[in-house]
Design an enzyme around this catalytic site. Structure first.
Site, mmCIF file in Angstrom:
data_model
loop_
_atom_site.group_PDB
_atom_site.id
_atom_site.type_symbol
_atom_site.label_atom_id
_atom_site.label_comp_id
_atom_site.label_asym_id
_atom_site.label_seq_id
_atom_site.Cartn_x
_atom_site.Cartn_y
_atom_site.Cartn_z
ATOM 1 N N GLU A 117 1.093 6.227 8.053
ATOM 2 C CA GLU A 117 1.762 6.165 6.797
ATOM 3 C C GLU A 117 1.223 7.327 6.060
ATOM 4 O O GLU A 117 0.429 7.785 5.619
ATOM 5 C CB GLU A 117 1.042 4.833 6.102
ATOM 6 C CG GLU A 117 1.513 4.619 4.657
ATOM 7 C CD GLU A 117 0.888 3.669 3.963
ATOM 8 O OE1 GLU A 117 1.301 2.812 3.173
ATOM 9 O OE2 GLU A 117 -0.492 3.619 3.970
ATOM 10 N N ASP A 143 -3.284 3.718 8.069
ATOM 11 C CA ASP A 143 -3.199 3.471 6.564
ATOM 12 C C ASP A 143 -3.519 4.758 5.794
ATOM 13 O O ASP A 143 -4.253 5.502 6.047
ATOM 14 C CB ASP A 143 -3.960 2.358 6.010
ATOM 15 C CG ASP A 143 -3.853 1.945 4.591
ATOM 16 O OD1 ASP A 143 -2.847 1.681 4.326
ATOM 17 O OD2 ASP A 143 -4.978 2.476 3.885
#
Length: 707
Positions: free
Chosen positions: A391, A354
């Protein structure tokens, strides 16, 4: 380093004393031993914790999960229980299941980065499990969940990592709790790791090859003082213990039992041929900013674990109040050990990082080339057969899609999402970008030596609209989140086709379903790795909420009634996944070249306009067709594939290119057709009459496979 008459762990590790020989473990019982935390021995537990600036350290032992105060306190001697910046003590007689905290004295000087609190109960950064909740505070002391001493032994039954090539993968993003928490799930283990096991037959029937689990690292489900806030942390992007599986997804009640249940889930998913990828959040923690609580990292070595400004406040590249100092050597070692822990003690197959651009920031917060942690992860031999996905952006403006690190790293392709959404919405000028995304996004990945499978293609994710809502809403509807609809992305490239939200108007409902099929079909026909979100295959809705991070209710849960109600959409998705996995031409490991691999072959890809002639990329039409050839593929299943796409508002005629008129074509996909005539995984669909034009209805796609 000798405490209570026992040989210390650190002394053994440093070779100062002779360690007892380790027992040989049976096959597949190998575990990765952590150098910190609570280390279980035959006759007790070794506690090891890092703190450079602490002046005293204690281990607090508890008898019961709900106890507000410890039953025993172990004071570490700074002369005998400290080596450098490591504090360690062996406590004989302790066993698996023992509950504990750390407690540290030291300076409270926020302006210098120190936030020690001699009363704080601290979660071990290396805790393998937590138990209980934050307890109510009547004296100002934060009482977080207890750490649990864990025995890593587990009967894996010969389980190994599946090692499926990334190019051969179809990823299913899902929330462990939300997948089965709904009363409609008909599971007596709903909302848990074991509940996922109950739904493996469904996952198997869908055909996905990997589940990507939204965060399962421990995170708080209530306020840190034990009170109940109006916004519950549902998604889990707020970690507080990176080595511990979330206790909230445990079915049983035994402290630490979630460790065993998580391993059971992984073992059974592997037995079904499904890999497990974890969404990991190493960019911030739940301790928050200057006003947040102290219950772990802040109370041990705040200035090491977090990026701080010159005045001691928290840099915030995560948008969540603080930023983990991931390229500090101590933190880098912790993250590195964490990844190994999950791979070898839990058999997980990969990670999605993330806000991974934060991992590219140095200790000053600057984006740097070849950041140590990112390179370390890519080169680690113990992680070499895992999938690592970035990401590739953060909340402070960094955007590295196409340029994140080395060839070991795949990326969530945000450009794919945006371009595909805009093409099917009917935006002008999107034919060229759509072709580029179908072909694997060479504009992003080829120059750096990467391949199509480094692009994780997605149209929807947990963060944003569901597929149903993408074609049903043009405005976000997030009032239920309690932030006056200010949260969530405002730029979604969505369309409602005449009515905002649900409607009884049949033409609009049919168009929405057709568009949903167009998105699924595009995903499965694109080079790269497709990812779909749990529930999109049955048109799950969040009622227009595009940021359901706090909605632990029917808004977010998988409604299992939709499996029957939208069985046609489920069948369509199943057929297309099967088609993709059956056709190697749809998942090449190398970029398309537009040329044949040997004389006499067709080019591996050729693009055409509606008349069957090579396409004029300067036109602004909504139509596109292509022929994919198996040239160069050494697979007997490989066939030619013919695709027609039209995102305009009126029907469109296409001519079959002359180069493939002599091939025998069978219909594979027709998004404008009704089930079961909309998808055929095998070459059993109706035969194409190549002498007549191929007519596509508005907003539709047709695909043919060489028989």
């Amino acid at each position: 380093m000798i405490a209570n008459g026992a040989t210390s762990y650190l002394a053994r590790q440093s070779g100062l004393v002779m360690a007892k020989p380790h027992k040989t473990l049976p096959p597949m019982q190998f575990s990765y031993p952590l150098p910190y935390g609570a280390i279980l021995r035959e006759d007790g537990v070794q506690f090891v914790v890092y703190s450079r600036s602490a002046t005293a350290m204690r281990v607090l032992l508890y008898k019961e999960v709900g106890d507000p105060d410890p039953s025993r306190l172990i004071e570490l001697n700074p002369d005998t229980d400290r080596w450098g910046d490591l504090w360690s003590v062996f406590v004989p007689g302790l066993k698996s299941g023992q509950l504990y905290h750390f407690q540290a004295d030291g300076p409270f000087q926020p302006e210098r980065g120190h936030r020690f609190d001699p009363h704080a109960r601290l979660i071990d950064p290396f805790a393998k499990a937590l138990a209980g909740k934050f307890l109510p505070s009547h004296d100002g002391i934060v009482r977080p969940p207890k750490c649990v001493v864990i025995d890593d032994h587990f009967d894996w039954g010969g389980d190994r990592h599946l090692r499926r090539p990334l190019a051969e993968s179809v990823i299913y993003e899902m929330h462990v709790r939300g997948f089965t928490q709904s009363p409609t799930s008909a599971s007596d283990r709903s909302g848990t790791y074991l509940g996922v096991i109950d739904k493996i037959p469904y996952l198997k029937s869908l055909g996905v090859t990997a589940v990507e689990l939204m965060p399962v690292h421990e995170y708080p489900t209530e306020e840190s003082d034990g009170s109940k806030g109006h916004r519950k942390n549902y998604w889990g992007y707020d970690p507080m213990a990176f080595f511990a599986p979330h206790r909230g997804y445990q079915h049983g009640s035994e402290p630490g039992g979630q460790v065993r249940e998580f391993k059971q889930m992984v073992r059974e998913l592997h037995a079904a041929g499904i890999e497990v990828i974890l969404d990991v959040v190493f960019n911030h923690t739940s301790e928050g900013n200057d006003h947040g609580p102290t219950f772990s990292f802040k109370g041990l070595e705040n200035s090491v674990y977090y990026m701080l400004t010159a005045d001691g406040s928290y840099k915030n590249y995560s948008g969540c109040g603080n930023t983990v100092n991931s390229n500090h050597p101590i933190v880098r070692e912790m993250i590195f050990n964490c990844l190994r822990h999950w791979v070898y003690n839990y058999h997980v197959d990969g990670f999605r990082f993330d806000l991974a651009s934060i991992l590219s920031r140095n200790r000053n917060g600057d984006i740097v080339p070849n950041p140590p942690l990112v390179e370390y992860i890519a080169e680690d031999p113990m992680l070499s057969d895992t999938k690592i996905i970035a990401e590739a952006w953060d909340a402070a403006g960094a955007y590295q899609v196409g340029s994140f690190a080395s060839s070991r790293w795949a990326e969530w392709n945000g450009a794919y999402r945006d371009n595909v959404r805009r093409y099917w919405r009917g935006d002008l000028g999107m034919t060229g970008p759509m072709a580029t995304r179908l072909a694997g996004s060479s504009d992003l990945y080829q120059a750096s030596g990467r391949q199509p499978y480094h692009s994780i293609n997605f149209v929807t994710s947990h963060d944003g609209y569901t597929l149903n809502d993408l074609v049903s809403y043009e405005r976000k509807h997030n009032l239920a989140n309690g932030e006056d609809n200010r949260d969530g992305d405002n730029n979604n490239y969505a369309a409602n086709y005449g009515v905002e939200g649900p409607t009884r108007r049949l033409p609009i409902r049919k168009l929405r379903r057709r568009q949903a099929k167009n998105f699924i079909a595009t995903l499965m026909l694109s080079q790269g790795v497709p990812m779909i979100v749990s529930g999109d295959e049955v048109l799950r809705t969040q009622r227009g909420n595009n940021n359901a991070y706090c909605q632990d209710n029917a808004i977010s849960w998988f409604d299992w009634r939709l499996v029957d109600r939208n069985a046609d959409m489920l069948r369509f998705t199943q057929q297309l996944i099967a088609l993709r996995l059956h056709q190697p031409v749809l998942r090449r490991a190398d970029f398309l070249t537009g040329a044949p691999h040997k004389p006499g072959d067709l080019p591996d890809v050729a693009w055409y306009g509606v008349g069957g002639a090579p396409i004029d990329w300067h036109q602004t039409f909504h139509s596109l067709s292509c022929v994919l050839s198996p040239t160069g593929l050494k697979n007997e299943q490989a066939r030619h594939v013919l695709v027609f796409m039209h995102s305009g508002g009126q029907p469109q005629e296409f001519r079959v290119p002359k180069t493939v008129l002599g091939l025998n074509w069978r219909l594979a996909i027709d998004t404008a057709a009704e089930s079961p005539n909309d998808a055929f995984a095998e070459t059993v669909g109706p035969q194409l009459d190549t002498s007549a034009p191929v007519v596509l209805d508005h907003h539709s796609l047709k695909c043919y496979i060489e028989a």
